[in-house]
Each structure stands twice: as C-alpha cells, then as structure tokens.
Design a protein around this motif. Structure first.
Motif, PDB file in Angstrom:
ATOM      1  N   PRO A 157       0.832  -0.967   0.110  1.00 30.13           N
ATOM      2  CA  PRO A 157      -0.255  -0.163  -0.179  1.00 30.13           C
ATOM      3  C   PRO A 157       0.876   1.330  -0.179  1.00 30.13           C
ATOM      4  CG  PRO A 157      -0.244  -1.176   2.202  1.00 30.13           C
ATOM      5  CD  PRO A 157       0.533  -1.920   1.162  1.00 30.13           C
ATOM      6  N   THR A 158       0.471   2.142  -0.570  1.00 24.38           N
ATOM      7  CA  THR A 158       1.061   3.674  -0.803  1.00 24.38           C
ATOM      8  C   THR A 158       0.146   4.611  -0.101  1.00 24.38           C
ATOM      9  OG1 THR A 158      -0.055   3.793  -2.914  1.00 24.38           O
ATOM     10  CG2 THR A 158       2.557   3.141  -2.957  1.00 24.38           C
ATOM     11  N   SER A 159      -1.029   4.377   0.143  1.00 24.28           N
ATOM     12  CA  SER A 159      -1.871   5.587   0.785  1.00 24.28           C
ATOM     13  C   SER A 159      -2.800   4.741   1.790  1.00 24.28           C
ATOM     14  CB  SER A 159      -2.740   6.090  -0.325  1.00 24.28           C
ATOM     15  OG  SER A 159      -2.143   6.957  -1.171  1.00 24.28           O
ATOM     16  N   SER A 160      -3.400   5.358   2.546  1.00 25.69           N
ATOM     17  CA  SER A 160      -4.559   5.176   3.528  1.00 25.69           C
ATOM     18  C   SER A 160      -5.842   6.103   3.308  1.00 25.69           C
ATOM     19  CB  SER A 160      -4.095   5.271   5.112  1.00 25.69           C
ATOM     20  OG  SER A 160      -3.084   4.223   5.387  1.00 25.69           O
ATOM     21  N   TYR A 161      -6.817   5.490   2.935  1.00 28.38           N
ATOM     22  CA  TYR A 161      -8.068   6.310   2.844  1.00 28.38           C
ATOM     23  C   TYR A 161      -9.161   6.328   3.857  1.00 28.38           C
ATOM     24  CZ  TYR A 161      -6.507   7.138  -2.191  1.00 28.38           C
ATOM     25  OH  TYR A 161      -5.950   7.459  -3.314  1.00 28.38           O
ATOM     26  N   GLU A 162      -9.761   7.369   4.206  1.00 32.98           N
ATOM     27  CA  GLU A 162     -10.814   7.381   5.093  1.00 32.98           C
ATOM     28  C   GLU A 162     -12.037   7.150   4.069  1.00 32.98           C
ATOM     29  OE1 GLU A 162     -10.886  10.213   7.942  1.00 32.98           O
ATOM     30  OE2 GLU A 162      -8.691  10.406   8.113  1.00 32.98           O
ATOM     31  N   THR A 163     -12.771   6.241   4.107  1.00 31.81           N
ATOM     32  CA  THR A 163     -13.916   5.982   3.104  1.00 31.81           C
ATOM     33  C   THR A 163     -15.307   5.781   3.882  1.00 31.81           C
ATOM     34  OG1 THR A 163     -13.962   3.591   2.776  1.00 31.81           O
ATOM     35  CG2 THR A 163     -12.514   4.954   1.505  1.00 31.81           C
ATOM     36  N   PRO A 164     -16.225   5.763   3.361  1.00 33.87           N
ATOM     37  CA  PRO A 164     -17.649   5.663   4.153  1.00 33.87           C
ATOM     38  C   PRO A 164     -17.625   4.181   4.545  1.00 33.87           C
ATOM     39  CG  PRO A 164     -18.124   6.950   1.980  1.00 33.87           C
ATOM     40  CD  PRO A 164     -16.633   6.547   1.914  1.00 33.87           C
ATOM     41  N   ASN A 165     -16.873   3.201   3.778  1.00 31.95           N
ATOM     42  CA  ASN A 165     -16.624   1.889   4.075  1.00 31.95           C
ATOM     43  C   ASN A 165     -15.632   1.644   5.519  1.00 31.95           C
ATOM     44  OD1 ASN A 165     -18.732   0.826   2.563  1.00 31.95           O
ATOM     45  ND2 ASN A 165     -17.745   0.995   0.950  1.00 31.95           N
ATOM     46  N   GLY A 166     -14.786   2.792   6.118  1.00 31.69           N
ATOM     47  CA  GLY A 166     -13.936   2.558   6.940  1.00 31.69           C
ATOM     48  C   GLY A 166     -12.498   3.109   6.159  1.00 31.69           C
ATOM     49  N   MET A 167     -11.573   2.685   7.122  1.00 30.68           N
ATOM     50  CA  MET A 167     -10.018   3.028   6.555  1.00 30.68           C
ATOM     51  C   MET A 167      -9.567   1.954   5.676  1.00 30.68           C
ATOM     52  SD  MET A 167      -7.795   5.377   6.891  1.00 30.68           S
ATOM     53  CE  MET A 167      -7.979   6.254   8.529  1.00 30.68           C
ATOM     54  N   MET A 168      -9.183   2.006   4.410  1.00 38.29           N
ATOM     55  CA  MET A 168      -8.615   1.273   3.520  1.00 38.29           C
ATOM     56  C   MET A 168      -7.163   1.753   3.019  1.00 38.29           C
ATOM     57  SD  MET A 168     -11.078  -0.547   2.364  1.00 38.29           S
ATOM     58  CE  MET A 168     -12.888  -0.922   2.362  1.00 38.29           C
ATOM     59  N   ALA A 169      -6.295   0.565   3.238  1.00 36.99           N
ATOM     60  CA  ALA A 169      -4.832   0.650   2.649  1.00 36.99           C
ATOM     61  C   ALA A 169      -5.164   0.149   1.272  1.00 36.99           C
ATOM     62  CB  ALA A 169      -3.936  -0.220   3.221  1.00 36.99           C
ATOM     63  N   ALA A 170      -4.363   1.439   0.539  1.00 32.67           N
ATOM     64  CA  ALA A 170      -4.488   1.138  -0.993  1.00 32.67           C
ATOM     65  C   ALA A 170      -2.873   1.110  -1.679  1.00 32.67           C
ATOM     66  CB  ALA A 170      -5.167   2.093  -1.796  1.00 32.67           C
ATOM     67  N   CYS A 171      -3.079   0.190  -2.685  1.00 34.45           N
ATOM     68  CA  CYS A 171      -1.824  -0.113  -3.663  1.00 34.45           C
ATOM     69  C   CYS A 171      -2.103   1.201  -4.865  1.00 34.45           C
ATOM     70  CB  CYS A 171      -1.741  -1.439  -4.081  1.00 34.45           C
ATOM     71  SG  CYS A 171      -3.046  -1.857  -5.204  1.00 34.45           S
ATOM     72  N   PRO A 172      -1.032   1.376  -5.577  1.00 37.14           N
ATOM     73  CA  PRO A 172      -1.379   2.268  -6.407  1.00 37.14           C
ATOM     74  C   PRO A 172      -2.449   2.013  -7.354  1.00 37.14           C
ATOM     75  CG  PRO A 172       1.005   2.002  -6.280  1.00 37.14           C
ATOM     76  CD  PRO A 172       0.475   0.867  -5.353  1.00 37.14           C
ATOM     77  N   ARG A 173      -2.602   0.654  -7.875  1.00 38.06           N
ATOM     78  CA  ARG A 173      -3.594   0.482  -8.676  1.00 38.06           C
ATOM     79  C   ARG A 173      -5.087   0.712  -7.753  1.00 38.06           C
ATOM     80  NH1 ARG A 173      -5.754  -5.133  -9.236  1.00 38.06           N
ATOM     81  NH2 ARG A 173      -3.946  -5.745  -7.710  1.00 38.06           N
ATOM     82  N   ALA A 174      -5.111   0.186  -6.652  1.00 33.03           N
ATOM     83  CA  ALA A 174      -6.420   0.728  -5.600  1.00 33.03           C
ATOM     84  C   ALA A 174      -6.803   2.048  -5.774  1.00 33.03           C
ATOM     85  CB  ALA A 174      -6.172   0.038  -4.325  1.00 33.03           C
ATOM     86  N   GLU A 175      -5.457   2.891  -5.732  1.00 30.48           N
ATOM     87  CA  GLU A 175      -5.867   4.186  -5.527  1.00 30.48           C
ATOM     88  C   GLU A 175      -6.670   4.801  -6.628  1.00 30.48           C
ATOM     89  OE1 GLU A 175      -2.442   7.011  -4.741  1.00 30.48           O
ATOM     90  OE2 GLU A 175      -1.269   5.199  -3.558  1.00 30.48           O
ATOM     91  N   LEU A 176      -6.273   4.386  -7.714  1.00 32.01           N
ATOM     92  CA  LEU A 176      -7.086   4.741  -9.009  1.00 32.01           C
ATOM     93  C   LEU A 176      -8.637   4.360  -8.983  1.00 32.01           C
ATOM     94  CD1 LEU A 176      -4.605   3.983 -11.671  1.00 32.01           C
ATOM     95  CD2 LEU A 176      -5.148   6.120 -10.820  1.00 32.01           C
ATOM     96  N   GLN A 177      -8.912   3.201  -8.334  1.00 35.98           N
ATOM     97  CA  GLN A 177     -10.225   2.575  -8.222  1.00 35.98           C
ATOM     98  C   GLN A 177     -10.992   3.464  -7.152  1.00 35.98           C
ATOM     99  OE1 GLN A 177      -8.957  -1.512  -7.503  1.00 35.98           O
ATOM    100  NE2 GLN A 177      -9.107  -2.217  -9.715  1.00 35.98           N
ATOM    101  N   ILE A 178     -10.309   3.447  -6.203  1.00 29.20           N
ATOM    102  CA  ILE A 178     -11.136   4.253  -5.123  1.00 29.20           C
ATOM    103  C   ILE A 178     -11.390   5.831  -5.364  1.00 29.20           C
ATOM    104  CG2 ILE A 178     -10.727   5.422  -2.717  1.00 29.20           C
ATOM    105  CD1 ILE A 178      -8.883   2.832  -1.884  1.00 29.20           C
ATOM    106  N   GLU A 179     -10.388   6.589  -6.200  1.00 28.24           N
ATOM    107  CA  GLU A 179     -10.907   7.903  -6.423  1.00 28.24           C
ATOM    108  C   GLU A 179     -11.889   7.876  -7.558  1.00 28.24           C
ATOM    109  OE1 GLU A 179      -7.136  10.061  -6.777  1.00 28.24           O
ATOM    110  OE2 GLU A 179      -6.516   9.225  -4.842  1.00 28.24           O
ATOM    111  N   ALA A 180     -11.877   6.754  -8.500  1.00 30.55           N
ATOM    112  CA  ALA A 180     -12.703   6.766  -9.612  1.00 30.55           C
ATOM    113  C   ALA A 180     -14.262   6.586  -8.888  1.00 30.55           C
ATOM    114  CB  ALA A 180     -12.634   5.846 -10.506  1.00 30.55           C
ATOM    115  N   LEU A 181     -14.219   5.751  -7.723  1.00 33.20           N
ATOM    116  CA  LEU A 181     -15.491   5.143  -7.044  1.00 33.20           C
ATOM    117  C   LEU A 181     -16.324   6.654  -6.384  1.00 33.20           C
ATOM    118  CD1 LEU A 181     -17.858   3.308  -6.561  1.00 33.20           C
ATOM    119  CD2 LEU A 181     -16.207   2.455  -4.485  1.00 33.20           C
ATOM    120  N   TYR A 182     -14.975   7.274  -5.549  1.00 33.99           N
ATOM    121  CA  TYR A 182     -15.371   8.115  -4.435  1.00 33.99           C
ATOM    122  C   TYR A 182     -15.221   9.606  -4.750  1.00 33.99           C
ATOM    123  CZ  TYR A 182     -15.967   4.401  -1.155  1.00 33.99           C
ATOM    124  OH  TYR A 182     -16.487   3.299  -0.535  1.00 33.99           O
TER     125      TYR A 182
END
Length: 69
Positions: free
Chosen positions: A36-61
């Motif tokens: 993981p490169t980032s930690s996100y506070e999302t409506p579903n709680g704290m998520m650790a995100a790899c670079p690929r997940a960062e793109l998916q999380i930001e596309a969703l939220y």
C-alpha cells in the motif's frame, strides 16, 4: 461524503487487519501482492491502497482531501 487520503501508515488501521499488517485492504491479501502507498478514510472505513487501488477508490468516491501527516 468526501474521502480523505493519507500517506500509508499501518498505525491508521486496526491491528490484525490487512491494512494494519501492511497489505492492500482494497483488493485483499489473496488478490494483491502490492504494497500500500496510501490510507483512505472512506464511507466503508479505513482502506489501505496500492497504486492500482488508489485509482479505483478515487474513480468510485471522487477526488480526496489530501493529508500529509
């Protein structure tokens, strides 16, 4: 609800969780071997995100509020 993006920090995640153990909690240990490169506070709680997940999380939220500490 805006999401908040932090540099990855295992201490932001609950002990024993994928994110707390240094894995990508967005994809899970079984589906992701990236660090993981980032930690996100999302409506579903704290998520650790790899670079690929960062793109998916930001596309969703949407664009996050960035925190540097």
């Amino acid at each position: 609800m805006p999401i908040v993006k932090h540099p990855y920090d295992a201490r932001l995640h609950r002990k024993g969780t994928v994110g707390g153990l240094g894995g990508c909690s967005w994809h899970g240990r079984e589906d992701c071997s990236e660090q993981p490169t980032s930690s996100y506070e999302t409506p579903n709680g704290m998520m650790a995100a790899c670079p690929r997940a960062e793109l998916q999380i930001e596309a969703l939220y949407g664009s996050p509020i960035n925190r540097t500490q």
